[in-house]
Design an enzyme around this catalytic site. Structure first.
Site, mmCIF file in Angstrom:
data_model
loop_
_atom_site.group_PDB
_atom_site.id
_atom_site.type_symbol
_atom_site.label_atom_id
_atom_site.label_comp_id
_atom_site.label_asym_id
_atom_site.label_seq_id
_atom_site.Cartn_x
_atom_site.Cartn_y
_atom_site.Cartn_z
ATOM 1 N N TYR A 57 0.817 -1.216 0.000
ATOM 2 C CA TYR A 57 0.000 0.000 0.000
ATOM 3 C C TYR A 57 0.849 1.264 0.000
ATOM 4 O O TYR A 57 0.399 2.311 -0.455
ATOM 5 C CB TYR A 57 -0.900 0.037 1.239
ATOM 6 C CG TYR A 57 -2.223 -0.661 1.083
ATOM 7 C CD1 TYR A 57 -2.300 -2.006 0.752
ATOM 8 C CD2 TYR A 57 -3.412 0.033 1.294
ATOM 9 C CE1 TYR A 57 -3.512 -2.644 0.633
ATOM 10 C CE2 TYR A 57 -4.638 -0.600 1.178
ATOM 11 C CZ TYR A 57 -4.680 -1.934 0.842
ATOM 12 O OH TYR A 57 -5.890 -2.564 0.725
ATOM 13 N N LYS B 84 3.290 -15.283 2.570
ATOM 14 C CA LYS B 84 3.453 -16.001 1.303
ATOM 15 C C LYS B 84 4.948 -16.276 1.148
ATOM 16 O O LYS B 84 5.586 -15.876 0.159
ATOM 17 C CB LYS B 84 2.875 -15.146 0.156
ATOM 18 C CG LYS B 84 2.824 -15.834 -1.201
ATOM 19 C CD LYS B 84 1.790 -16.933 -1.318
ATOM 20 C CE LYS B 84 1.904 -17.627 -2.676
ATOM 21 N NZ LYS B 84 1.061 -18.844 -2.757
ATOM 22 N N ASP C 26 -2.774 -18.256 0.692
ATOM 23 C CA ASP C 26 -3.766 -18.940 -0.154
ATOM 24 C C ASP C 26 -4.472 -20.044 0.627
ATOM 25 O O ASP C 26 -5.695 -20.191 0.571
ATOM 26 C CB ASP C 26 -3.128 -19.477 -1.448
ATOM 27 C CG ASP C 26 -1.847 -20.258 -1.235
ATOM 28 O OD1 ASP C 26 -1.336 -20.276 -0.091
ATOM 29 O OD2 ASP C 26 -1.347 -20.864 -2.210
ATOM 30 N N ASP D 41 -6.235 -7.046 4.220
ATOM 31 C CA ASP D 41 -7.374 -6.403 3.559
ATOM 32 C C ASP D 41 -8.291 -7.474 2.959
ATOM 33 O O ASP D 41 -9.510 -7.468 3.160
ATOM 34 C CB ASP D 41 -6.855 -5.470 2.459
ATOM 35 C CG ASP D 41 -7.993 -4.795 1.708
ATOM 36 O OD1 ASP D 41 -8.923 -4.290 2.368
ATOM 37 O OD2 ASP D 41 -7.962 -4.790 0.464
ATOM 38 N N ASP E 64 -12.084 -9.171 4.558
ATOM 39 C CA ASP E 64 -13.340 -9.084 3.807
ATOM 40 C C ASP E 64 -13.960 -10.473 3.682
ATOM 41 O O ASP E 64 -15.176 -10.645 3.837
ATOM 42 C CB ASP E 64 -13.118 -8.492 2.406
ATOM 43 C CG ASP E 64 -13.539 -7.031 2.327
ATOM 44 O OD1 ASP E 64 -13.349 -6.325 3.337
ATOM 45 O OD2 ASP E 64 -14.058 -6.608 1.284
HETATM 46 C C1 IPM Z 1 -10.315 -1.117 4.093
HETATM 47 C C2 IPM Z 1 -10.597 -0.528 2.729
HETATM 48 C C3 IPM Z 1 -9.431 0.369 2.366
HETATM 49 C C4 IPM Z 1 -8.194 -0.469 2.298
HETATM 50 C C5 IPM Z 1 -9.619 1.196 1.080
HETATM 51 C C6 IPM Z 1 -10.943 1.909 1.041
HETATM 52 C C7 IPM Z 1 -8.473 2.148 0.902
HETATM 53 O O1 IPM Z 1 -10.808 -1.527 1.783
HETATM 54 O O2 IPM Z 1 -10.231 -0.349 5.058
HETATM 55 O O3 IPM Z 1 -10.183 -2.329 4.195
HETATM 56 O O4 IPM Z 1 -7.922 -1.116 1.275
HETATM 57 O O5 IPM Z 1 -7.455 -0.493 3.291
HETATM 58 MN MN MN Z 2 -10.779 -3.527 2.596
#
Ligand code: IPM
Ligand code: MN
Length: 357
Positions: free
Chosen positions: A141, A190, A223, A247, A251
């Site tokens: 990032y 990884k 993975d 990240d 999710d």
């Molecule tokens: C999160 C979001 C952010 C990230 C984006 C919106 C920059 O997806 O907080 O997980 O990738 O960190």
């Molecule tokens: Mn995110």
């Protein structure tokens, strides 16, 4: 206690849920006799519209002078043009960097009341309780990136960089947290492919062995972790990983409890204010309709009280109020599974009433 709390409502449903979050914090303040001074500041797409900058300097200054920050969400289709000079998300990345919020805590817990909302079978998800530590100010990032000429047109590159110190500090936080939980840390990398991951693994192993011999420790490739999270989520306690892997994995993990609308997160540095937010986005499709689920924001407010203000009892009161409201059967549309649903502010009323007693 006197505390200065900055509210960053942001875009989409952000303002609706942060308004309710503010009410919850006010209810806590009046029940426990605290004085919370709360002020709103712009971030994200609306800040681009009004100031040409997704994170105006005045917002940074207010955050730095605060005790804690409650954020809604940023972004939306209006600001999605890939050719745009700046994006709402840049505001989020910049605040993380400005405040050195290197540790992103994302607790993934299932709620018995809502286990039917999960796309996975109850026997697989019920009882899941994972605390992710995602490194937040390093990795790909924040590495060098750019474009250069290439015989086929151009090429783009993003560097993934981690230093010993960056790895040590996040692993230590994860290990400390594990001591107060089930005493297990899983580090995800990884290392079979990436040099960065080989350093990550070496450092994590050393820190865990030398400083936390009492904490169980294992490593899983990212993975494989994607698979294990879905197949056996109950077997994990604390998980620590880098920015990009964290990240993506969080999710995926957010689907275990069934709704994104219930998951809070905390972003912390070694000192200074922490930033607290629901992990869901700005949900532009339902913005302005008053139907967003504010519960993740309430749980983020609870994390704010616990981590930044050290108000453990107050934090537990919010969590208990959310649990009681769910237990009583109240649902916003996202978790109503076709049954009747209430609005964002009605959910706020119910939780505030629980807190006020
Ligand atoms: C999160 C979001 C952010 C990230 C984006 C919106 C920059 O997806 O907080 O997980 O990738 O960190
Ligand atoms: Mn995110």
């Amino acid at each position: 206690m006197d505390a200065n709390i900055v509210l960053l409502p942001g875009d989409g449903i952000g303002p609706e849920i942060v308004t309710q979050g503010q009410r919850v914090l006010e209810a806590i303040a009046s029940r426990f006799g605290h004085n919370f001074v709360m002020s709103e500041h712009p971030i994200g797409g609306n800040a681009i519209d009004d100031f040409g900058d997704p994170l105006p300097q005045a917002t940074i200054d207010a955050c730095k002078a605060s005790d804690a920050i409650l954020l809604g969400a940023v972004g939306g289709p209006k600001w999605d043009d890939p050719a745009a000079k700046t994006r709402p998300e840049a505001g989020l990345l910049k605040i993380r960097q400005e405040l050195q919020l290197f540790a992103n805590l994302r607790p993934i817990q299932t709620w018995d009341e809502l286990v039917d909302a999960s796309p996975l079978k109850t026997e697989i998800v019920a009882g899941t309780d994972i605390l992710f530590f995602r490194e937040l100010t390093g990795g790909v990032y924040f590495g060098d990136s750019g474009r250069r000429e290439h015989s086929s047109g151009e090429e783009a590159y993003c560097e993934m960089v981690y230093s010993t110190g960056e790895i040590e500090r996040i692993v230590r936080l994860a290990a400390e947290a594990a001591r107060g939980r089930q005493g297990r840390v899983t580090s995800v990398d990884k290392a079979n492919v990436l040099e960065v991951s080989r350093l990550w693994r070496q450092v994590a192993e050393r820190v865990m062995k030398e400083e936390y011999p009492d904490v169980e420790y294992d490593v899983v490739l990212v993975d494989a972790m994607a698979m294990h999270l879905i197949a056996r989520p109950k077997t994990f306690d604390v998980v620590v990983t880098g920015n990009l892997f964290g990240d993506i994995l969080t999710d995926a993990a957010s689907m275990l409890p069934g709704s994104l609308g219930l998951l809070p997160s905390a972003s912390l540095g070694s000192d200074g204010p922490g930033l607290y937010e629901p992990i869901h986005g700005s949900a532009p499709d339902i913005a302005g309709r008053g139907i967003a689920n504010p519960l993740a924001t309430f749980l983020a407010a609870a994390m704010l009280l616990r981590h930044s203000l050290k108000l453990n009892e107050e934090a537990s009161v919010i969590e208990a109020a959310v649990a009681a409201t769910l237990k009583a059967g109240h649902r916003t549309a996202d978790i109503a599974s076709g049954g009747s649903s209430i609005s964002t502010s009605e959910m706020g009323d119910l939780v505030v009433a629980q807190i006020s007693g």
